[in-house]
Structure formats: C-alpha cells, structure tokens
Enzyme design. Structure first.
Site, PDB file in Angstrom:
ATOM      1  N   ALA A 225       0.816  -1.222   0.000  1.00  0.00           N
ATOM      2  CA  ALA A 225       0.000   0.000   0.000  1.00  0.00           C
ATOM      3  C   ALA A 225       0.848   1.269   0.000  1.00  0.00           C
ATOM      4  CB  ALA A 225      -0.929   0.000   1.211  1.00  0.00           C
ATOM      5  N   LYS A 258      -2.169   5.999  -1.444  1.00  0.00           N
ATOM      6  CA  LYS A 258      -1.084   6.828  -0.922  1.00  0.00           C
ATOM      7  C   LYS A 258      -0.152   7.314  -2.018  1.00  0.00           C
ATOM      8  CE  LYS A 258      -2.622   4.888   2.966  1.00  0.00           C
ATOM      9  NZ  LYS A 258      -3.583   3.789   3.087  1.00  0.00           N
TER      10      LYS A 258
HETATM   11  C1  LMR Z   1      -3.982   3.801   8.040  1.00  0.00           C
HETATM   12  O1  LMR Z   1      -3.444   2.739   8.377  1.00  0.00           O
HETATM   13  O2  LMR Z   1      -4.060   4.781   8.804  1.00  0.00           O
HETATM   14  C2  LMR Z   1      -4.526   3.937   6.656  1.00  0.00           C
HETATM   15  O3  LMR Z   1      -4.307   2.779   5.934  1.00  0.00           O
HETATM   16  C3  LMR Z   1      -5.921   4.406   6.635  1.00  0.00           C
HETATM   17  C4  LMR Z   1      -6.890   3.384   7.120  1.00  0.00           C
HETATM   18  O4  LMR Z   1      -7.864   3.145   6.407  1.00  0.00           O
HETATM   19  O5  LMR Z   1      -6.720   2.848   8.229  1.00  0.00           O
END
Ligand code: LMR
Length: 409
Positions: A225, A258
């Site tokens: 991600a 991201k």
């Molecule tokens: C996070 O880990 O903060 C991000 O991936 C946003 C989420 O949806 O938790």
C-alpha cells in the site's frame, strides 16, 4: 405511535434493528474524530495514514490534476467498463508493481475499491478456495486486516514481528512461528513500509521467508500500500517481486491511495499470481465473480487517472518526481526527529526512527503514555504508539521530541 399497527407494536421486540448492538469503533478512525474535536490550536495529528506536506495539506498530485483535466475533456461515456475494471489499468499496475518478475499471462487481476477492497476480496478468495486455511498476520498488523478476517469468520493466527526492545523485526520469532503453520495456510506479508511499525525485513530475510513458505507449502498474500514511500518505487517493489517469482502461487493486494494520493477515489488492485499460466483464466474468472457478488463493477475514476499517468511518459515522470519529493521529505523528518531526540537525551535510543521506512513508526511505548501525549500536548498518535511521520514538519519535530522526553518515554 401514529401509524404503527397494533400487531406490529406488540411485536416490537422482534423488530430487526433491535438486534443491532453498538459496534467497536475502528481505533484509527475514532482517533481522527477525537483530533477534529480538540479545540487546541497547537494540536498535532500523527494519526490516520494520510500523507501531508509541510503545510499540513494532503495535495492532489500534479499529474493527477492534469490527468483529471484531460479526462473531463475527453471522456465520452460513463457506461460500465468491465467486472475486473479496464484491462489497461491491470496491465499498468502489474508493470508498476511486478516489473518483469513474472510473465503477464501468469497474473489474474481485478480492480477493487481501494487497497481495503483488494484485501477483502483476497480473503474471500482464500475462503472460497480453501475454507480451512488459517491466515497468519504479523503481530502487530493493520487493524483492518484482523477485523475483516474476524468479520468473515476466518481463522487467524499471529506471528511475532516487532521486537519491542530494538524496534526492529523479531526475525527469529517470525520464522519460528511460521514454522508451526500448516500446509495450505496463508501468510499475510507487508510488501514494504510495514504498517503500523515501520520496521521491515531486509532482502536476505525476505529470501529466507520465501524458502520457508516453499518448504512448508504456505501461500503468501502480500499487501502493498506504500510503494514509493520507503526506499523508492523500484526498491519498494523488490520484495513483492521476489515473492511473486519465487513461489508457485500468491495473492497481491495493492493500493493507489497513498502513492497517487487518490484516497477517496478508492483505487486498488488484487492480483492472483500462479506459475502455471493454464490456471490464470480460472483465477481471473474468480476475481470477476467476487467483484460481481460484492459490488459488481469496481470504481473507475481513480483507476483511469492512474492508467493515464502510468501510460503517458510525461505524466509518469512528473508523478514519480513528486512522489520522490514526498518520500525524501518524510526521510528528512525521520532524521530530524532522531537527531533532535539524540540531542535531548544524549543517547541513540531513538535512532530506529531514521531506520524505519514508510509513513509510520511505532514509538514502542505504552497506551498510557500515548494518552499523556494527547492530554498534555495535543499530540495524537494511535494507541499502540504508531506515529504518522508525514504529520510532522520542521516546526513540530522539536515539539514532539520535547514532549516525548517530558513524558519520560
Ligand atoms: C492507516 O493505516 O491509517 C490507513 O491505511 C488508513 C486506514 O484506512 O486505516
């Protein structure tokens, strides 16, 4: 009681909604709300994983804006695209993530609503293909991994990952735990920029994990991600490529949220990679089926914008350059924070902050001290002491460093 008929009133207890109970809030999203509700002006948001520049803004990337302008001008129809999305999107993303690690005809792929959609569809595919499989996740992992697995009623196991002492990876613990997994179990790995810890395997360790997966007949599922947020676009994809090329079959869940900054457009991809290209058709059909059952067609806007960027050399170069600026900015903040803490404490205890990669670092302190930082200083991090490094800038780094020392962390 107006229009409710008598019989229905008598059966009130049996009303469906009365069976609903308040559900636990997602800890990351709940923190977002707490931060918004805090009236203090000097508050610092190190919570949700959203990139912010030095001004605290999550910008629309230049290449995204340019592609969107073009799209508005040129798009002739909003009719359906296809159950797995536009094949050009899959092609572009597969090239971005896998390079030439595996041949294209070994990869089944489907566009999904964000990385979470890809994770969800991957779990559903696992349940469909091997209902008895346990899914092994790192301790800790992104909380949504564990809640989706629980929601789907799938068996989950954890493997040791974070070494609370060194704030690095407990590699021996990880390997020892994975040695107890049963054939056919699935091992969820973070392709780069581990969330929530920021601690990552090195190349030699990745190879050892791949060897172990093969020895024990375990199936990897890679969640990637943050490609481009750690050591660079190519370097961050290296482990995922090693896995894809080194095992008979694997799943890869990817997010564009991201690295393209298209969070709200929900742009993800799920890949099913298999060394036997003869299976790709079935894999692809399964991904299409799962999309159809869950939401029919995946969202198109973000995927189309990403495709336009990746297939246009100028837009791609501009996107990569802006992403690189973001990455280097985060690395600089890491170094500044580590240096400032070194200066204040006279020790190297916090050197790990400069070694971690990605948007997050786990500070490695107690929920009580995390709460203290919030109460006393308006500094918001997730209860497990995960900090979003991109929430800092040159002005707030010294504030955080001093708060950490004052709290006795
Ligand atoms: C996070 O880990 O903060 C991000 O991936 C946003 C989420 O949806 O938790």
């Amino acid at each position: 009681m107006g229009g409710i008929p008598h019989a229905a009133r008598r059966n009130r207890r049996e009303l469906m909604f009365e069976n609903l109970k308040e559900l636990p809030a997602d800890k990351i999203l709940a923190l977002m709300q707490l931060y918004r509700d805090d009236p203090r002006e000097q508050k610092i948001d190190l919570g949700v994983g959203v990139y912010k520049n030095a001004e605290g803004v999550t910008p629309v990337m230049r290449a995204v804006k340019a592609a969107e302008r073009k799209l508005v001008e040129e798009q002739q129809s909003k009719s359906y695209v296809g159950l797995v999305g536009d094949p050009a999107y899959s092609d572009a993303m597969i090239e971005l993530i896998l390079g030439n690690a595996v041949e294209r005809n070994k990869v089944g792929a489907a566009a999904t609503p964000g990385g979470t959609g890809a994770v969800r569809q991957a779990f559903e595919l696992i349940r469909l293909a091997n209902p008895g499989a346990k899914v092994w996740v790192s301790d800790p992992t992104w909380p949504n991994h564990t809640t989706i697995l629980a929601y789907l009623g799938m068996e989950m196991k954890t493997y040791r990952y974070f070494d609370a002492e060194t704030r690095g990876v407990d590699f021996d613990g990880m390997m020892a735990d994975l040695k107890t997994a049963d054939k056919g179990d699935v091992v969820l790995l973070h392709g780069c920029c581990h969330n929530p810890t920021g601690a990552n395997l090195n190349k030699v360790e990745w190879q050892a994990v791949i060897d172990l997966l093969n020895e024990r007949g375990l199936v990897p599922m890679v969640d990637i991600a943050y490609q481009g947020f750690g050591d660079g676009l190519e370097a961050d994809a290296e482990a995922t490529r090693m896995v894809a090329a080194g095992v008979p079959e694997c799943l890869i869940a990817a997010s564009c949220s991201k690295n393209f900054g298209v969070y709200r457009e929900r742009t993800g991809l799920l890949m099913a990679v298999c060394q036997d290209a003869g299976r790709t058709g079935i894999n692809q059909g399964t991904l299409a089926f799962l999309n159809r059952q869950n939401y029919s067609f995946p969202p198109d806007h973000g995927a189309r914008v990403v495709t336009m960027i990746l297939t246009d050399p100028e837009l791609r170069a501009d996107w990569a350059a802006e992403l690189e600026e973001m990455r280097l900015g985060m690395l600089e903040i890491r170094q500044q924070l580590a240096d400032e803490l070194q200066r204040l404490t006279g020790s190297d205890r916090f050197a790990f902050l400069a070694q971690h990669r990605g948007m997050f670092s786990r500070l490695g302190t107690t929920p009580e001290l995390v709460q203290k930082l919030r109460d006393d200083h308006g500094i918001y991090m997730v209860g497990d002491s995960r900090m979003n490094i991109a929430g800092l800038n040159a002005a707030t780094v010294p504030v955080l460093a001093k708060a950490i020392v004052d709290a006795g962390i």
